[in-house]
Structure formats: C-alpha cells, structure tokens
Design a protein around this motif. Structure first.
Motif, PDB file in Angstrom:
ATOM      1  N   MET A  98      18.878 -32.071  21.338  1.00  0.00           N
ATOM      2  CA  MET A  98      17.958 -33.199  20.793  1.00  0.00           C
ATOM      3  C   MET A  98      17.082 -32.199  19.491  1.00  0.00           C
ATOM      4  O   MET A  98      16.656 -32.874  18.615  1.00  0.00           O
ATOM      5  CB  MET A  98      17.124 -33.415  21.757  1.00  0.00           C
ATOM      6  CG  MET A  98      17.567 -34.229  22.449  1.00  0.00           C
ATOM      7  SD  MET A  98      17.935 -36.069  22.259  1.00  0.00           S
ATOM      8  CE  MET A  98      16.128 -36.617  22.057  1.00  0.00           C
ATOM      9  N   SER A  99      16.865 -31.088  19.937  1.00  0.00           N
ATOM     10  CA  SER A  99      16.231 -30.325  18.771  1.00  0.00           C
ATOM     11  C   SER A  99      16.968 -30.361  17.274  1.00  0.00           C
ATOM     12  O   SER A  99      16.340 -30.222  16.618  1.00  0.00           O
ATOM     13  CB  SER A  99      15.837 -28.697  19.315  1.00  0.00           C
ATOM     14  OG  SER A  99      15.140 -28.810  20.343  1.00  0.00           O
ATOM     15  N   ARG A 100      18.399 -30.104  17.605  1.00  0.00           N
ATOM     16  CA  ARG A 100      19.139 -29.946  16.307  1.00  0.00           C
ATOM     17  C   ARG A 100      19.205 -31.315  15.788  1.00  0.00           C
ATOM     18  O   ARG A 100      19.010 -31.451  14.552  1.00  0.00           O
ATOM     19  CB  ARG A 100      20.603 -29.609  16.653  1.00  0.00           C
ATOM     20  CG  ARG A 100      20.802 -28.146  17.158  1.00  0.00           C
ATOM     21  CD  ARG A 100      22.217 -27.743  17.132  1.00  0.00           C
ATOM     22  NE  ARG A 100      22.916 -28.602  18.257  1.00  0.00           N
ATOM     23  CZ  ARG A 100      23.158 -28.222  19.443  1.00  0.00           C
ATOM     24  NH1 ARG A 100      22.452 -27.194  19.791  1.00  0.00           N
ATOM     25  NH2 ARG A 100      23.909 -28.871  20.235  1.00  0.00           N
ATOM     26  N   LEU A 101      19.147 -32.300  16.334  1.00  0.00           N
ATOM     27  CA  LEU A 101      19.086 -33.735  15.866  1.00  0.00           C
ATOM     28  C   LEU A 101      17.931 -34.218  15.253  1.00  0.00           C
ATOM     29  O   LEU A 101      17.829 -34.778  14.246  1.00  0.00           O
ATOM     30  CB  LEU A 101      19.374 -34.701  16.965  1.00  0.00           C
ATOM     31  CG  LEU A 101      20.915 -34.815  17.545  1.00  0.00           C
ATOM     32  CD1 LEU A 101      21.098 -35.828  18.633  1.00  0.00           C
ATOM     33  CD2 LEU A 101      22.038 -35.188  16.342  1.00  0.00           C
ATOM     34  N   SER A 102      17.049 -33.715  15.962  1.00  0.00           N
ATOM     35  CA  SER A 102      15.582 -33.869  15.098  1.00  0.00           C
ATOM     36  C   SER A 102      15.416 -33.356  14.005  1.00  0.00           C
ATOM     37  O   SER A 102      14.606 -33.830  13.155  1.00  0.00           O
ATOM     38  CB  SER A 102      14.500 -33.372  16.169  1.00  0.00           C
ATOM     39  OG  SER A 102      14.371 -32.209  15.999  1.00  0.00           O
ATOM     40  N   LEU A 103      16.183 -32.317  13.371  1.00  0.00           N
ATOM     41  CA  LEU A 103      16.110 -31.693  12.088  1.00  0.00           C
ATOM     42  C   LEU A 103      17.173 -32.330  11.116  1.00  0.00           C
ATOM     43  O   LEU A 103      17.285 -31.865  10.095  1.00  0.00           O
ATOM     44  CB  LEU A 103      16.274 -30.517  12.246  1.00  0.00           C
ATOM     45  CG  LEU A 103      15.304 -29.407  13.043  1.00  0.00           C
ATOM     46  CD1 LEU A 103      15.849 -27.971  13.258  1.00  0.00           C
ATOM     47  CD2 LEU A 103      13.846 -29.519  12.557  1.00  0.00           C
ATOM     48  N   SER A 104      17.836 -33.210  11.679  1.00  0.00           N
ATOM     49  CA  SER A 104      18.985 -33.952  10.879  1.00  0.00           C
ATOM     50  C   SER A 104      18.300 -34.624   9.647  1.00  0.00           C
ATOM     51  O   SER A 104      17.344 -35.227   9.640  1.00  0.00           O
ATOM     52  CB  SER A 104      19.714 -34.920  11.529  1.00  0.00           C
ATOM     53  OG  SER A 104      20.399 -34.205  12.749  1.00  0.00           O
ATOM     54  N   HIS A 105      19.044 -34.564   8.420  1.00  0.00           N
ATOM     55  CA  HIS A 105      18.554 -35.488   7.170  1.00  0.00           C
ATOM     56  C   HIS A 105      19.015 -36.767   7.454  1.00  0.00           C
ATOM     57  O   HIS A 105      20.117 -37.291   8.033  1.00  0.00           O
ATOM     58  CB  HIS A 105      19.443 -34.917   6.192  1.00  0.00           C
ATOM     59  CG  HIS A 105      18.997 -33.401   5.602  1.00  0.00           C
ATOM     60  ND1 HIS A 105      17.564 -33.073   5.499  1.00  0.00           N
ATOM     61  CD2 HIS A 105      19.745 -32.183   5.728  1.00  0.00           C
ATOM     62  CE1 HIS A 105      17.789 -31.618   5.174  1.00  0.00           C
ATOM     63  NE2 HIS A 105      18.947 -31.121   5.532  1.00  0.00           N
ATOM     64  N   GLY A 106      18.279 -37.548   6.810  1.00  0.00           N
ATOM     65  CA  GLY A 106      18.422 -38.919   6.848  1.00  0.00           C
ATOM     66  C   GLY A 106      17.801 -39.740   7.935  1.00  0.00           C
ATOM     67  O   GLY A 106      17.877 -41.000   7.927  1.00  0.00           O
ATOM     68  N   LEU A 107      17.255 -39.130   9.034  1.00  0.00           N
ATOM     69  CA  LEU A 107      16.384 -39.862  10.117  1.00  0.00           C
ATOM     70  C   LEU A 107      15.052 -40.365   9.562  1.00  0.00           C
ATOM     71  O   LEU A 107      14.415 -39.908   8.835  1.00  0.00           O
ATOM     72  CB  LEU A 107      15.961 -38.787  11.120  1.00  0.00           C
ATOM     73  CG  LEU A 107      17.101 -38.393  12.024  1.00  0.00           C
ATOM     74  CD1 LEU A 107      16.655 -37.312  13.132  1.00  0.00           C
ATOM     75  CD2 LEU A 107      17.887 -39.568  12.579  1.00  0.00           C
ATOM     76  N   LYS A 108      14.607 -41.637   9.912  1.00  0.00           N
ATOM     77  CA  LYS A 108      13.644 -42.269   9.587  1.00  0.00           C
ATOM     78  C   LYS A 108      12.417 -41.600  10.253  1.00  0.00           C
ATOM     79  O   LYS A 108      12.645 -40.976  11.563  1.00  0.00           O
ATOM     80  CB  LYS A 108      13.632 -43.714   9.866  1.00  0.00           C
ATOM     81  CG  LYS A 108      14.659 -44.392   9.076  1.00  0.00           C
ATOM     82  CD  LYS A 108      14.874 -45.917   9.796  1.00  0.00           C
ATOM     83  CE  LYS A 108      16.125 -46.552   9.088  1.00  0.00           C
ATOM     84  NZ  LYS A 108      16.316 -48.138   9.720  1.00  0.00           N
TER      85      LYS A 108
END
Length: 210
Positions: A98-108
């Motif tokens: 989840m920590s990695r995903l929260s830093l993903s580009h393109g998230l609203k």
C-alpha cells in the motif's frame, strides 16, 4: 548359581526383545517414510483442521496454518501464536504494498488520501499484532496473570481487526478505479480474515486454559 544364570538369561532376553522391537519400529518408520506418511504430522494436521473448523474462515485458516503443522503439533497456544505470526507477515506485506501504491503516478487526490489513511490503519494493525505476539510468548506454564494477559491479547487483536475493516471501508464506492480497488481490497480482506481466524483461535485457547 541358578539365580545368577536366571538373571543373566533374563537380561539377555530383555536385550534381545528391545533390539527386536527397535528393529521393527525402525522398519515401520522407514515404510511410513517411503509411503510419505508421517504419523506425527498427520495428527498435527488433523488437530489444525479440527481447530480451524471453528473459525469464520476455516479453509483459509487451514491452508495458512497446516504448513506449520510440524511446529504446532497439538498445542492450542502454538496454534494461536502461529496464526498471529502468519497474520503479522501478511499485514506487513500488505502495508508495504500500500505504501508503494500510494506513491504511484496517476492517482487522483482522493485515491492517494484513501491509500495513506489505509497505510496508517495497517501500521497500527502491525503494532497491535506485534504486541499480541510478544504477550503470547510470555504465556508459559501456569502463569498467575493468564486471564489479564489473554484479555490484553484479545483486545489488541480485536483492535487490529477494527483497523483493517476501517481501511477496507475506505475503498467502498468510487474511491479507487476498478482494477486497483479489486487488488487493494482483496489484500486487505485477506488480512482481516486471517486476523479474525487468529482471534477465534486465541478465544478457543483462552477457554481451554480457563
């Protein structure tokens, strides 16, 4: 003289019988090994299956714990402790994901917010599970403070389950896009189910110990 001979013959016979039984036992053990049967592991596996049948998610319980049968044997305490450790490993892995995903580009912005909130909830879950495991390891022999200690464990694990459910609720509706929502909720739900099973096994252990 006759007594001496009689004792000698008895000792000789005893040694012979012991050697015979040892050889027979070794032969049976070897045959069981060749057949892929381990009586001890089989008993432990059945113990885990029976215990897991009393949880909310018995299949997940058995699949996650049966691989640790050799360690658990038929100990309710080791079963509950192992369930906690399995849950902690899953919670830590999910938190890292989840920590990695929260830093993903393109998230609203709302997606990033939901992910970060969930990471905080899961971080608390990890802490609560660690405290529970630490307390469980102290429950040895006839501990005078057993009821107090087991109550603390139950409280922490219950709190961890609440945090996981709160995290999962944050992804209801249209907070995340379809694919990401499926992956994230799937992992969180898995952790919550493991936690629920661990709590059930802890409660069962508490009843057995009285």
């Amino acid at each position: 003289m006759e007594t001496t001979l009689s004792c000698t013959n008895f000792v000789t016979l005893l040694i012979f019988l012991c050697a015979t039984f040892y050889k027979l036992d070794s032969t049976l053990a070897a045959a069981a090994a060749r057949a892929g049967v381990n009586p001890v592991s089989k008993i432990a596996t059945e113990f885990i299956r029976t215990s897991c049948s009393q949880t909310t998610y018995p299949r997940l319980c058995f699949s996650s714990l049966s691989i640790h049968a050799q360690k658990i044997q038929t100990s309710p305490q080791l079963l509950a402790g192992t369930a906690l450790n399995v849950t902690l490993s899953s919670a830590k892995a999910t938190t890292a994901m989840m920590s990695r995903l929260s830093l993903s580009h393109g998230l609203k912005p709302r997606e990033v917010s939901a992910m970060k909130d969930c990471v905080e909830e899961l971080s608390e879950t990890v802490d609560e599970l660690r405290r529970s495991i630490g307390e469980m390891s102290k429950l040895k022999g006839h501990n005078a403070d057993f009821k107090l200690m087991i109550n603390d464990i139950q409280t922490w694990v219950s709190a961890a389950l609440t945090d996981e459910n709160t995290c999962s609720d944050g992804f209801q509706g249209k907070t995340l896009n379809g694919n990401l929502k499926t992956v994230v909720r799937g992992r969180i739900v898995n952790v919550a189910q493991l936690t629920s099973n661990a709590l059930a096994l802890i409660n069962r252990y508490a009843l057995i110990r009285g």
